[in-house]
Design a protein around this motif. Structure first.
Motif, PDB file in Angstrom:
ATOM      1  N   THR A  93      25.597  38.692  14.762  1.00 52.34           N
ATOM      2  CA  THR A  93      26.628  39.139  13.823  1.00 52.34           C
ATOM      3  C   THR A  93      27.290  40.451  14.242  1.00 52.34           C
ATOM      4  OG1 THR A  93      24.914  40.196  12.471  1.00 52.34           O
ATOM      5  CG2 THR A  93      25.545  37.953  11.873  1.00 52.34           C
ATOM      6  N   ALA A  94      26.783  41.070  15.283  1.00 50.57           N
ATOM      7  CA  ALA A  94      27.428  42.274  15.813  1.00 50.57           C
ATOM      8  C   ALA A  94      28.642  41.906  16.662  1.00 50.57           C
ATOM      9  CB  ALA A  94      26.433  43.090  16.637  1.00 50.57           C
ATOM     10  N   ARG A  95      28.793  40.630  16.960  1.00 48.87           N
ATOM     11  CA  ARG A  95      29.908  40.193  17.798  1.00 48.87           C
ATOM     12  C   ARG A  95      31.170  39.984  16.966  1.00 48.87           C
ATOM     13  NH1 ARG A  95      27.105  35.887  21.961  1.00 48.87           N
ATOM     14  NH2 ARG A  95      25.037  36.836  22.021  1.00 48.87           N
ATOM     15  N   ASP A  96      32.301  40.058  17.644  1.00 48.93           N
ATOM     16  CA  ASP A  96      33.584  39.764  17.009  1.00 48.93           C
ATOM     17  C   ASP A  96      33.876  38.286  17.229  1.00 48.93           C
ATOM     18  OD1 ASP A  96      36.125  39.504  16.072  1.00 48.93           O
ATOM     19  OD2 ASP A  96      37.017  41.054  17.356  1.00 48.93           O
ATOM     20  N   PRO A  97      33.778  37.452  16.177  1.00 43.81           N
ATOM     21  CA  PRO A  97      33.955  36.002  16.366  1.00 43.81           C
ATOM     22  C   PRO A  97      35.350  35.634  16.849  1.00 43.81           C
ATOM     23  CG  PRO A  97      33.873  36.559  14.037  1.00 43.81           C
ATOM     24  CD  PRO A  97      33.497  37.788  14.783  1.00 43.81           C
ATOM     25  N   SER A  98      36.331  36.468  16.589  1.00 41.67           N
ATOM     26  CA  SER A  98      37.693  36.149  17.004  1.00 41.67           C
ATOM     27  C   SER A  98      37.852  36.190  18.518  1.00 41.67           C
ATOM     28  CB  SER A  98      38.683  37.128  16.354  1.00 41.67           C
ATOM     29  OG  SER A  98      38.443  38.453  16.814  1.00 41.67           O
ATOM     30  N   MET A  99      36.895  36.799  19.187  1.00 44.45           N
ATOM     31  CA  MET A  99      36.960  36.906  20.639  1.00 44.45           C
ATOM     32  C   MET A  99      36.345  35.684  21.329  1.00 44.45           C
ATOM     33  SD  MET A  99      38.538  39.710  21.017  1.00 44.45           S
ATOM     34  CE  MET A  99      38.359  39.966  22.791  1.00 44.45           C
ATOM     35  N   GLN A 128      24.809  39.986   4.359  1.00 42.55           N
ATOM     36  CA  GLN A 128      25.919  40.182   5.281  1.00 42.55           C
ATOM     37  C   GLN A 128      25.904  39.189   6.440  1.00 42.55           C
ATOM     38  OE1 GLN A 128      23.449  42.314   4.690  1.00 42.55           O
ATOM     39  NE2 GLN A 128      22.788  43.434   6.536  1.00 42.55           N
ATOM     40  N   TRP A 132      29.095  36.891   7.500  1.00 41.71           N
ATOM     41  CA  TRP A 132      29.646  36.835   8.865  1.00 41.71           C
ATOM     42  C   TRP A 132      29.816  35.379   9.292  1.00 41.71           C
ATOM     43  CZ3 TRP A 132      27.873  34.780  13.480  1.00 41.71           C
ATOM     44  CH2 TRP A 132      28.533  35.184  14.632  1.00 41.71           C
ATOM     45  N   GLN A 135      32.843  33.968   7.786  1.00 40.39           N
ATOM     46  CA  GLN A 135      34.048  34.427   8.491  1.00 40.39           C
ATOM     47  C   GLN A 135      34.292  33.569   9.733  1.00 40.39           C
ATOM     48  OE1 GLN A 135      33.778  38.506   9.770  1.00 40.39           O
ATOM     49  NE2 GLN A 135      35.754  38.468  10.816  1.00 40.39           N
ATOM     50  N   VAL A 136      33.222  33.255  10.442  1.00 43.26           N
ATOM     51  CA  VAL A 136      33.338  32.413  11.634  1.00 43.26           C
ATOM     52  C   VAL A 136      33.860  31.034  11.257  1.00 43.26           C
ATOM     53  CG1 VAL A 136      32.054  31.264  13.478  1.00 43.26           C
ATOM     54  CG2 VAL A 136      31.523  33.631  12.882  1.00 43.26           C
ATOM     55  N   GLY A 139      37.545  30.998  10.355  1.00 47.54           N
ATOM     56  CA  GLY A 139      38.376  31.112  11.548  1.00 47.54           C
ATOM     57  C   GLY A 139      38.474  29.792  12.304  1.00 47.54           C
TER      58      GLY A 139
END
Length: 416
Positions: A93-99, A128, A132, A135-136, A139
């Motif tokens: 979850t520390a990653r940016d899923p949009s990337m 949290q 996350w 959110q993924v 997207g």
């Protein structure tokens, strides 16, 4: 021939699933998640992560590793693995899923669902992580160019968010149709389709699976297709069993069933004696026999009015379009009367063929006039609309009408 083809398809799919029945394999874990406890797949599952796997193979920085541990703990909670799971989900979850590009692990349904299951294991203390995952999923749903993947919709329901509903499309790829059928049976999808739509989808999957090459699928795709085919086969078999001939075969066992009909000897302190004195009581027995097989069985179904008269069928099974007319013969002469009554009733009974189009006649012969049975049976079977005629005799351990009346009079005198 068809049965042989289906058996071959199911075996190929089972082989695809069994090929990844390996500890920590996310494809195998999702396949097990789909198939659940169905023993017909005949696989002794070995996909769960264990202590050896955790020591040798677990990588908290690898999304498939974290997803595999998520499946395992969702299937069988192991408190000693909680710290390892949290380390992995924290890194994920520390990653940016949009990337994440299209080839990234997050686009793999097996990995995504495993991560969501992992986050759900920790949501009571760390909500949290599930946020996350939501959110993924949003997207990925927004980026879908055509149909919404049912597995993505399932992941959304686990995240407790709404990204829309997959749509029924018989022209969609076979894998999509199988996944949709599975999603329909999950919590979020149960109210989005009706029985007719489900049957149509499963019939489509069954037909196409026999025509298309079904090998070389991923394990979870094979599991989804295997499951849908098994359900479709069961429904097809159930349809064959749900027929007027099935009802006739059940009722044809009436005499043998009455072997256990209670009529205790008088020397018992409290003898149990079940009377059969009228047509209504025979109807009650038939109801008990048929109700477990035909849940839509109707009792005294009122039919459309015919001229000045109103008709009420004794028993009806709407799903079969079958009426059951029950008659009670007290003497040999009653059989002639019964024939006339049935002939008079058959026309108004079948006036609405969209509702009922067949009649089964059941005659209980209290007089045991077996010499009359075949004549009446043959006569009525020749009538258009009558699918069968069943004639049964009073069992020998039940008293005749005269003896029964004497017994009832004696019982009345005792009560006074």
């Amino acid at each position: 021939m068809k049965d042989h083809l289906i058996a071959n398809v199911l075996e190929r799919l089972r082989s695809d699933i069994a090929a990844v029945n390996i500890g920590g394999n996310v494809e195998g874990l999702l396949a097990r998640h789909v198939v659940g406890s169905d023993q017909r797949v005949q696989i002794r599952w070995g996909v769960d992560c264990d202590d050896v796997w955790l020591q040798r193979s677990y990588d908290p920085s690898s999304l498939p590793s974290v997803a595999a541990l998520g499946y395992t703990l969702a299937f069988s909670p192991q408190p000693r693995y909680a710290a390892s799971l949290e380390e992995g989900i924290q890194r994920a979850t520390a990653r940016d899923p949009s990337m994440a590009g299209h080839g990234a692990a997050l686009h793999d349904p097996a990995v995504l669902i495993g991560l969501v299951l992992a986050a759900r294991e920790l949501r009571s203390t760390k909500p949290q992580y599930l946020a996350w995952c939501g959110q993924v999923v949003r997207g990925l749903a927004q980026g879908a160019s055509t149909r919404l993947d049912p597995l993505l919709a399932y992941a959304a329901s686990l995240c407790e968010i709404d990204v829309g509903r997959p749509q029924f499309d018989p022209l969609a790829p076979l894998n999509y149709c199988a996944a949709l059928d599975w999603w329909w049976d999950q919590g979020a999808g149960r109210e989005t389709s009706g029985p007719e739509q489900r049957q149509a989808l499963r019939a489509t999957v069954l037909e196409r699976a026999l025509a298309e090459v079904t090998g070389s699928r991923s394990a979870h795709q094979a599991a989804l297709l295997w499951r849908t085919l098994r359900v479709a086969i069961s429904e097809e078999a159930g349809t064959l069993l749900q027929s007027s001939s099935t009802a006739a075969r059940l009722l044809d066992q009436f005499e043998s069933c009455l072997r256990r009909w209670r009529w205790d000897a008088a020397d018992l302190r409290v003898p149990v004696r079940w009377l059969i004195r009228s047509e209504r009581e025979v109807q009650d027995i038939l109801w008990v026999i048929l109700r477990s097989t035909f849940p839509d069985l109707e009792d005294e179904d009122t039919l459309p009015k015919f001229g000045h008269s109103t008709y009420r069928a004794d028993l009806g099974i709407p799903s079969l379009g079958l009426l059951i007319e029950v008659k009670f013969a007290r003497a040999a002469a009653d059989f002639k009367t019964i024939e006339k009554e049935v002939l008079e009733d058959i026309v108004p009974y079948l006036r609405s063929p969209e509702r009922y189009n067949e009649v089964l006649v059941f005659i209980y012969d209290d007089s045991c006039s077996v010499q009359e049975h075949e004549t009446t049976r043959q006569a009525l079977r020749s009538v258009k609309g009558i699918v069968d005629v069943i004639v049964v005799s009073r069992p020998s351990h039940l008293p005749s009408s005269g003896d029964r009346q004497s017994w009832e009079q004696a019982m009345s005198a005792t009560k006074r």
